[in-house]
Design a protein around this motif. Structure first.
Motif, PDB file in Angstrom:
ATOM      1  N   ALA A 134      -9.928   0.419  -3.638  1.00  0.00           N
ATOM      2  CA  ALA A 134      -9.389   0.253  -2.289  1.00  0.00           C
ATOM      3  C   ALA A 134     -10.513   0.231  -1.257  1.00  0.00           C
ATOM      4  N   ALA A 135     -11.544   1.056  -1.464  1.00  0.00           N
ATOM      5  CA  ALA A 135     -12.696   1.052  -0.555  1.00  0.00           C
ATOM      6  C   ALA A 135     -13.459  -0.264  -0.658  1.00  0.00           C
ATOM      7  N   GLN A 136     -13.626  -0.775  -1.874  1.00  0.00           N
ATOM      8  CA  GLN A 136     -14.308  -2.058  -2.049  1.00  0.00           C
ATOM      9  C   GLN A 136     -13.507  -3.184  -1.409  1.00  0.00           C
TER      10      GLN A 136
ATOM     11  N   VAL B 118      -7.239  -6.847 -10.715  1.00  0.00           N
ATOM     12  CA  VAL B 118      -8.089  -6.959  -9.532  1.00  0.00           C
ATOM     13  C   VAL B 118      -8.218  -8.444  -9.213  1.00  0.00           C
ATOM     14  N   LEU B 119      -8.049  -8.792  -7.962  1.00  0.00           N
ATOM     15  CA  LEU B 119      -8.195 -10.173  -7.516  1.00  0.00           C
ATOM     16  C   LEU B 119      -9.591 -10.317  -6.929  1.00  0.00           C
TER      17      LEU B 119
ATOM     18  N   LEU C  73      -8.994   8.143  -8.756  1.00  0.00           N
ATOM     19  CA  LEU C  73     -10.366   7.828  -8.384  1.00  0.00           C
ATOM     20  C   LEU C  73     -10.625   6.329  -8.456  1.00  0.00           C
ATOM     21  N   GLN C  74     -10.105   5.696  -9.491  1.00  0.00           N
ATOM     22  CA  GLN C  74     -10.258   4.251  -9.635  1.00  0.00           C
ATOM     23  C   GLN C  74      -9.573   3.529  -8.473  1.00  0.00           C
TER      24      GLN C  74
ATOM     25  N   LEU D  56     -10.513  -8.902  -3.325  1.00  0.00           N
ATOM     26  CA  LEU D  56      -9.527  -9.317  -2.328  1.00  0.00           C
ATOM     27  C   LEU D  56      -8.293  -8.425  -2.345  1.00  0.00           C
ATOM     28  N   ALA D  57      -7.858  -8.025  -3.537  1.00  0.00           N
ATOM     29  CA  ALA D  57      -6.674  -7.175  -3.653  1.00  0.00           C
ATOM     30  C   ALA D  57      -6.669  -6.505  -5.018  1.00  0.00           C
ATOM     31  N   THR D  58      -5.909  -5.420  -5.129  1.00  0.00           N
ATOM     32  CA  THR D  58      -5.754  -4.716  -6.409  1.00  0.00           C
ATOM     33  C   THR D  58      -4.316  -4.251  -6.553  1.00  0.00           C
ATOM     34  N   ASP D  59      -3.915  -4.050  -7.789  1.00  0.00           N
ATOM     35  CA  ASP D  59      -2.652  -3.374  -8.064  1.00  0.00           C
ATOM     36  C   ASP D  59      -2.870  -2.459  -9.259  1.00  0.00           C
ATOM     37  N   ASN D  60      -1.810  -2.026  -9.917  1.00  0.00           N
ATOM     38  CA  ASN D  60      -1.959  -1.068 -11.016  1.00  0.00           C
ATOM     39  C   ASN D  60      -2.659  -1.656 -12.234  1.00  0.00           C
ATOM     40  N   TYR D  61      -2.623  -2.975 -12.392  1.00  0.00           N
ATOM     41  CA  TYR D  61      -3.127  -3.579 -13.612  1.00  0.00           C
ATOM     42  C   TYR D  61      -4.249  -4.587 -13.412  1.00  0.00           C
TER      43      TYR D  61
END
Length: 105
Positions: free
Chosen positions: A22-24, A53-54, A16-17, A46-51
């Protein structure tokens, strides 16, 4: 012989997170990120990964901010007010940050 029970796959909190961030990131809409120490950050995901948020001020921000997901409490769109906080009280309210200590094992 015992019949094996088949359960439907449940959506986990991480799924869910991931979908929300990803939608944002795809919308490129301004968001407000509230951190666990009381800090409020505004920007665009701008981007995300497992740990991490940019978070940047613009799409072409030369120095975006990296925020650990572990420190994030809430991510909301910029135009959505947070329900339950009176603006008159919120201006005077200063949260106290007490770091967690490790317990002996």
């Amino acid at each position: 012989m015992k019949k094996k029970e088949i359960r439907p796959k449940r959506s986990t909190r991480k799924d869910l997170q991931y979908q929300h961030l990803a939608a944002q990131s795809a919308n490129r809409a301004p968001v407000v990120v509230y951190l666990s120490n009381g800090t409020r950050l505004q920007g665009i995901v701008l981007a995300t990964d497992n740990y991490m948020v940019l978070l940047g001020r613009r799409l072409d921000d030369p120095q975006p901010t990296i925020v650990y997901k572990q420190a994030i409490c809430l991510v909301t769109p910029l135009d959505t007010p947070v329900v339950g906080i009176d603006p008159a009280i919120a201006a005077e309210f200063v949260p106290i940050y007490i770091p967690r200590t490790r317990k002996g094992r």
